[in-house]
Write a protein that holds these residues in place. Structure first.
Motif, mmCIF file in Angstrom:
data_model
loop_
_atom_site.group_PDB
_atom_site.id
_atom_site.type_symbol
_atom_site.label_atom_id
_atom_site.label_comp_id
_atom_site.label_asym_id
_atom_site.label_seq_id
_atom_site.Cartn_x
_atom_site.Cartn_y
_atom_site.Cartn_z
ATOM 1 N N MET A 410 -8.272 13.089 43.982
ATOM 2 C CA MET A 410 -8.270 14.466 43.494
ATOM 3 C C MET A 410 -7.121 15.265 44.107
ATOM 4 N N ILE A 411 -6.858 15.039 45.377
ATOM 5 C CA ILE A 411 -5.722 15.725 46.026
ATOM 6 C C ILE A 411 -4.417 15.346 45.349
ATOM 7 N N GLU A 412 -4.234 14.049 45.110
ATOM 8 C CA GLU A 412 -2.993 13.593 44.479
ATOM 9 C C GLU A 412 -2.874 14.129 43.052
ATOM 10 N N GLY A 413 -3.979 14.160 42.333
ATOM 11 C CA GLY A 413 -3.939 14.653 40.958
ATOM 12 C C GLY A 413 -3.571 16.117 40.884
ATOM 13 N N TRP A 414 -4.236 16.944 41.702
ATOM 14 C CA TRP A 414 -3.905 18.369 41.696
ATOM 15 C C TRP A 414 -2.489 18.611 42.217
ATOM 16 N N VAL A 417 0.073 18.189 39.404
ATOM 17 C CA VAL A 417 0.193 19.307 38.462
ATOM 18 C C VAL A 417 0.532 20.602 39.196
ATOM 19 N N ASP A 418 0.884 20.489 40.476
ATOM 20 C CA ASP A 418 1.364 21.625 41.264
ATOM 21 C C ASP A 418 0.302 22.714 41.409
ATOM 22 N N ASN A 419 -0.956 22.328 41.552
ATOM 23 C CA ASN A 419 -2.031 23.294 41.770
ATOM 24 C C ASN A 419 -2.389 23.253 43.251
ATOM 25 N N TYR A 420 -1.723 24.125 44.010
ATOM 26 C CA TYR A 420 -1.898 24.107 45.459
ATOM 27 C C TYR A 420 -3.310 24.525 45.862
ATOM 28 N N LYS A 421 -3.894 25.472 45.136
ATOM 29 C CA LYS A 421 -5.215 25.978 45.485
ATOM 30 C C LYS A 421 -6.261 24.871 45.419
ATOM 31 N N GLU A 422 -6.304 24.139 44.286
ATOM 32 C CA GLU A 422 -7.292 23.074 44.139
ATOM 33 C C GLU A 422 -7.025 21.923 45.098
ATOM 34 N N ALA A 423 -5.759 21.557 45.244
ATOM 35 C CA ALA A 423 -5.418 20.462 46.169
ATOM 36 C C ALA A 423 -5.839 20.821 47.582
ATOM 37 N N GLY A 424 -5.619 22.095 47.962
ATOM 38 C CA GLY A 424 -6.019 22.525 49.299
ATOM 39 C C GLY A 424 -7.526 22.486 49.485
ATOM 40 N N TRP A 425 -8.284 22.859 48.425
ATOM 41 C CA TRP A 425 -9.746 22.831 48.531
ATOM 42 C C TRP A 425 -10.252 21.415 48.750
ATOM 43 N N THR A 444 1.713 14.902 49.878
ATOM 44 C CA THR A 444 1.447 15.850 48.795
ATOM 45 C C THR A 444 1.254 17.261 49.332
ATOM 46 N N MET A 445 0.467 17.393 50.378
ATOM 47 C CA MET A 445 0.181 18.721 50.917
ATOM 48 C C MET A 445 1.426 19.364 51.510
ATOM 49 N N ILE A 446 2.229 18.603 52.236
ATOM 50 C CA ILE A 446 3.456 19.160 52.817
ATOM 51 C C ILE A 446 4.382 19.660 51.722
ATOM 52 N N ASN A 447 4.524 18.895 50.651
ATOM 53 C CA ASN A 447 5.407 19.309 49.553
ATOM 54 C C ASN A 447 4.886 20.561 48.861
ATOM 55 N N LEU A 448 3.566 20.628 48.637
ATOM 56 C CA LEU A 448 2.991 21.817 48.007
ATOM 57 C C LEU A 448 3.149 23.048 48.901
ATOM 58 N N GLN A 449 2.884 22.887 50.186
ATOM 59 C CA GLN A 449 2.975 24.021 51.108
ATOM 60 C C GLN A 449 4.416 24.493 51.259
ATOM 61 N N ALA A 450 5.366 23.559 51.275
ATOM 62 C CA ALA A 450 6.771 23.967 51.359
ATOM 63 C C ALA A 450 7.192 24.714 50.104
ATOM 64 N N LYS A 451 6.738 24.240 48.966
ATOM 65 C CA LYS A 451 7.118 24.875 47.701
ATOM 66 C C LYS A 451 6.511 26.264 47.566
#
Length: 923
Positions: A410-414, A417-425, A444-451
């Protein structure tokens, strides 16, 4: 409750038998033991909790456990000892009667039984079998095992006893097992003894002695009268399967088929699992096809074939295998269903995968979390996270709990699609559930948080990574890549804090990674701060790091940054040769030749021996600055160092320098040195040598070199063709010149210079016909007649006195709008002067002063000569004064023309005065 029947024959002459009925809750083994003579057993309650194989009551051969039918586990054989490996006192050992009614002494050695009626030889014989725990194959005590002596075995031992001994030896004493197997061969114990051969093959498989195994199989069928069954080959295939030996496994399978042995389900299961591990598509296809042709149904084989095709991207072929499942009426197990789900999910056929999941449940299989994870992963890869979310929430409805794979998917999927909120949850839920993120989740999380600019989140993720024992250098690399990808590398200093930054300061690798990233993105000040704060001490590594940073700036074109880094770096007492040479090169490119030369002088004063690369850089520095003589002096210094061998690039630079300085002797010397040293020649080298040495080498040598270039398959460039045209033209070798010109035109390398060169050559040789023909061809081929071509024609016609054609050429120049240059005016001055046409000279002079480029040294010299021929001595002397007024220094030709003019007009005294003046000024 199932029961175990344990039947033991006490004596071959006793018809009575003891039958034990043992509840399976007390004993988990099943087996029958048949042996002649007295048999003494330990209490059954003391038997080890292991798998066993049975001893056939009707055959002297030991039936081997069919371990090959279960490729995922290794079958063990019967061990009748206590769990602690010791024999209990007061109990009679089963092996004692079996070994000729010998007993164990207190120190663990075998002694003859005093009650035995055996003969003397039996009493003196050495023990032929050692109980477990006291010798053969006994775990930690193997190193202290009794010596194995084949002399203690009687040749009249039965096959059953021999096989039992061999079986015990095979458990852990491979060398002794093979020795005993050889003893059995020498004593005729292998005739139709399939069991012994199987045990030997197990040893061969463990030792990977495949040649020996092949010899054993040949011996079984050709000499011992044994039937080679699938179990024989399964033993070897199992050994290959265990070690991942794809080619050898395929070899035994092909040999199995060649010998006419029919493979069973276990054969295909092990082989296909092996091919799946090694992704051996061709062998898997052959084996699978053979399985279907033999009407053997192996569920594992179907799953493996589908998986192999799916991993290899052959999705159409995978679907063909899926169709075979229905066609072959295979009863699908759980693994088959999961493989089908994965195959469709990998293809993105998620609707079909959903139908497979429904069919799986309808077939009676309970909901399985792996099935749901497979679908969730498939939806994630297809960026259909709404469907993945639906499946996730449905897990509780079907009585399943999400596992770590579920959360990770689920983390990888969100993240996809660049959905940081769902991936973080889901990332937080993963940790709250007691699971740990994997490297992909961190990435995945590092890339989303940097973006999304969540620096606090980045710091938290970095802490999680470090708590998982991730290496600092790897974490730093992921962090830098993430910020580099979104173009926000300038935010990295704000997240590198506390322990992480302290690690960077003490670790050379991490420090290097960080400053390299900073320099790459022009954060030079941050890089310098890290280098100034660093706490590690390694002067060699530090020099290499600074050199790497400076070179990176040079390659990226950030020359000012390179200078800044060099200025801030610590300066050792003795300069670093590589760093200094790199800075000389950078300063040269920037045009700061004074700084570059200063560094060169520092190297000279420090008594550092320059290498070939250093000399090359310094030479190019002087060439770029236009100081060819200084470059030549550096080359002289290099020649004095005996250990310097110029490479092909430096040799070409040397040739160009000597050519530009007109040092013909140096050119010839260097050329023959190149030939002597056996320098490898390439196309560029041939072109350079011919172009630079055209005036320094004989025509024959140049011609030989050019022909050699063509023979070696190298292509001359346009300049090389033009140089050779000039050489042949000046040497009067017009036949070669015409052939060369034709060759150049065929290759499309003829240009204006080529025509100019051939026209000039014809003109100097007074071959006016070919000269005119060349001019016409030049125009015919779409090229305008150049100024150089006009000058060549003017010079040729003028010197030959063909004044009509001379004037026609001048008129043609005016009509074509071709502007005259100094060379044109000087030719006209010279021709008109030789003819004594002083009025025409005056007109041309007037035109030159009004519309032309003005007079140069050659113009003045030509006019002085013309005035002398016309008797205008005063005008000739006035020209010398005019030259000085225009800051044009007279040369030797000027004075010679003036003295000649004075002498021709009987001004002998004046001529002598000018001659003395020449000597006085040293001309």
């Amino acid at each position: 409750m199932a029961c175990l029947k344990f039947s033991i024959s006490l004596d071959t002459h006793d018809s009575k038998k003891l039958n034990f009925i043992v509840n399976s809750s007390q004993l988990t083994l099943a087996g029958y033991v048949h042996a002649t003579g007295v048999c003494i057993v330990n209490p059954i309650s003391k038997l080890k909790h292991i798998r066993v194989s049975s001893l056939d009551t009707q055959s002297p051969e030991l039936s081997e456990p069919n371990h090959a039918d279960i490729p995922k586990s290794v079958d063990e054989r019967l061990v009748l000892t206590n769990p602690d490996g010791e024999f209990r006192k007061g109990r009679r050992n089963i092996w004692r009667r079996f070994l000729g009614a010998k007993k164990l002494s207190k120190d663990g050695k075998l002694e003859p039984n005093s009650g035995s009626n055996g003969n003397k030889n039996e009493k003196e014989a050495k023990p032929m079998f050692v109980p477990e725990g006291e010798g053969i194959g006994s775990g930690s005590d193997r190193g202290n095992a009794l010596d194995f002596d084949l002399g203690g075995f009687r040749s009249d031992l039965s096959l059953a006893r021999c096989n039992l001994i061999l079986e015990r030896l095979e458990k852990g004493r491979d060398d002794e097992a093979l020795r005993f197997f050889e003893w059995m061969r020498n004593n005729g114990k292998l005739k139709k003894n399939v069991t012994a051969y199987k045990l030997a093959l197990r040893v061969m498989g463990r030792r990977q002695d495949w040649d020996g195994a092949e010899r054993i199989i040949d011996e079984m069928s050709n000499y011992s009268g044994c039937e080679v069954s699938f179990q024989v080959f399964n033993t070897l295939i199992y050994a290959c399967h265990k070690r991942g030996l794809v080619k050898l496994g395929a070899k035994w399978f092909h040999m199995m088929l060649d010998t006419g042995v029919r493979p069973n389900v276990a054969t295909f299961g092990m082989l296909m699992s092996l091919y799946q591990k090694g992704c051996a598509v061709e062998e898997a296809e052959f084996t699978f096809s053979k399985m279907r042709s033999l009407k053997v149904t192996c569920q594992t084989a179907y799953s493996a074939m589908i998986t192999i095709y799916t991993r290899s991207g052959f999705h159409n072929k995978a679907e063909q295998i899926i169709d075979f499942l229905t066609e072959d009426e295979v009863n699908l197990n759980l693994e088959n269903w999961l493989v089908l789900l994965n195959a469709y999910s990998q293809q993105g056929k998620l609707d079909e995968a959903e139908r497979i999941l429904v069919s799986m449940h309808e077939a009676g299989f309970s909901p399985h979390v792996v099935a749901y994870n497979t679908l969730i992963t498939g939806y994630g890869k297809a960026s259909k996270m709404d469907a993945a979310q639906r499946l996730f929430w449905n897990l509780n409805d079907v009585g399943l709990e999400p596992d770590e794979t579920t959360y990770r998917s689920m983390i990888e999927g969100w993240g996809r699609v660049d959905n940081y909120k769902e991936a973080g949850w889901f990332y937080k839920s993963l940790k709250n559930a007691g699971f740990k993120p994997n490297s992909a989740n961190f990435y995945t999380m590092i890339n989303l948080q940097a973006k999304h600019g969540d620096e606090e989140g980045v710091i938290t993720t970095l802490s999680d990574m470090l708590s998982m024992k991730c290496q600092y250098s790897s974490v730093l690399g992921i962090l830098l890549q993430a910020y580099e990808r979104v173009g926000r590398i300038n935010r990295v200093p704000s997240v590198l804090k506390d322990s992480f930054y302290r690690h960077v300061l003490v670790n050379q690798t991490s420090c290097s990674i960080l400053v390299m990233a900073y320099v790459k993105h022009c954060l030079v000040d941050d890089a310098i701060k890290v280098l100034q704060d660093k706490q590690w001490k390694d002067s060699v590594f530090e020099d290499n790091l600074y050199h790497l940073l400076i070179c990176s700036c040079k390659e990226l074109g950030y020359l000012d940054n390179a200078v800044k880094i060099y200025t801030c770096m610590p300066k050792p007492d003795k300069p670093n040769l590589h760093i200094t040479c790199t800075m000389i090169e950078i300063y040269s490119v920037m045009g700061w030749f004074a700084e570059a030369e200063k560094l060169y002088f520092n190297l000279k004063s420090s008594d550092i021996s320059l290498d070939m690369i250093a000399f090359s850089i310094i030479v190019r520095m002087y060439v770029l600055s236009g100081s060819l003589k200084d470059a030549c002096s550096v080359l002289d210094v290099m020649d004095n160092q005996k250990n310097i061998t110029p490479d092909i690039y430096l040799l070409r630079d040397m040739l160009r320098i000597y050519q530009r300085l007109g040092m013909l002797d140096k050119l010839a010397e260097l050329y023959y040195k190149i030939l002597k040293n056996g320098v490898p020649w390439d196309q560029e080298m041939y072109n350079c040598v011919i172009n630079c040495c055209a005036r320094a080498l004989p025509v024959d040598e140049l011609s030989r070199l050019f022909d050699e270039m063509l023979r070696c398959g190298f292509a001359p460039n346009t300049i090389t063709f033009n140089v050779m045209l000039d050489v042949y033209g000046k040497a009067g070798l017009f036949k070669k010149a015409r052939r060369l010109f034709w060759m150049a035109r065929k290759r499309g390398l003829v240009d204006v210079v080529s025509y100019n060169t051939i026209i000039a050559a014809y003109g100097k040789s007074k071959d006016f016909k070919n000269m005119s023909s060349a001019v016409r061809k030049m125009e015919f081929n779409g090229l305008s007649v150049s100024l150089i071509a006009y000058n060549c024609m003017l010079d040729a016609y003028g010197k030959d006195g063909q004044m009509e054609k001379f004037k026609k050429v001048l008129q043609r120049m005016k009509e074509s709008g071709c502007a005259s240059d100094h060379y044109t005016y000087n030719i006209v001055f010279n021709v008109y002067g030789e003819q004594g046409w002083i009025e025409e000279v005056a007109e041309v002079l007037k035109d030159l002063k009004e519309y032309g480029p003005g007079l140069d040294l050659c113009s003045y010299n030509t006019l002085i000569k013309a005035y002398g021929i016309a008797g205008m001595i005063e005008d000739a002397v006035a020209l010398v004064k005019e030259m000085r007024e225009h800051e044009i220094e007279p040369d030797r030709v000027t004075y010679i023309n003036l003295i000649s003019a004075l002498q021709k007009n009987d001004k002998v005294l004046e001529a002598v005065k000018w001659s003395l003046w020449m000597k006085q000024i040293g001309i």
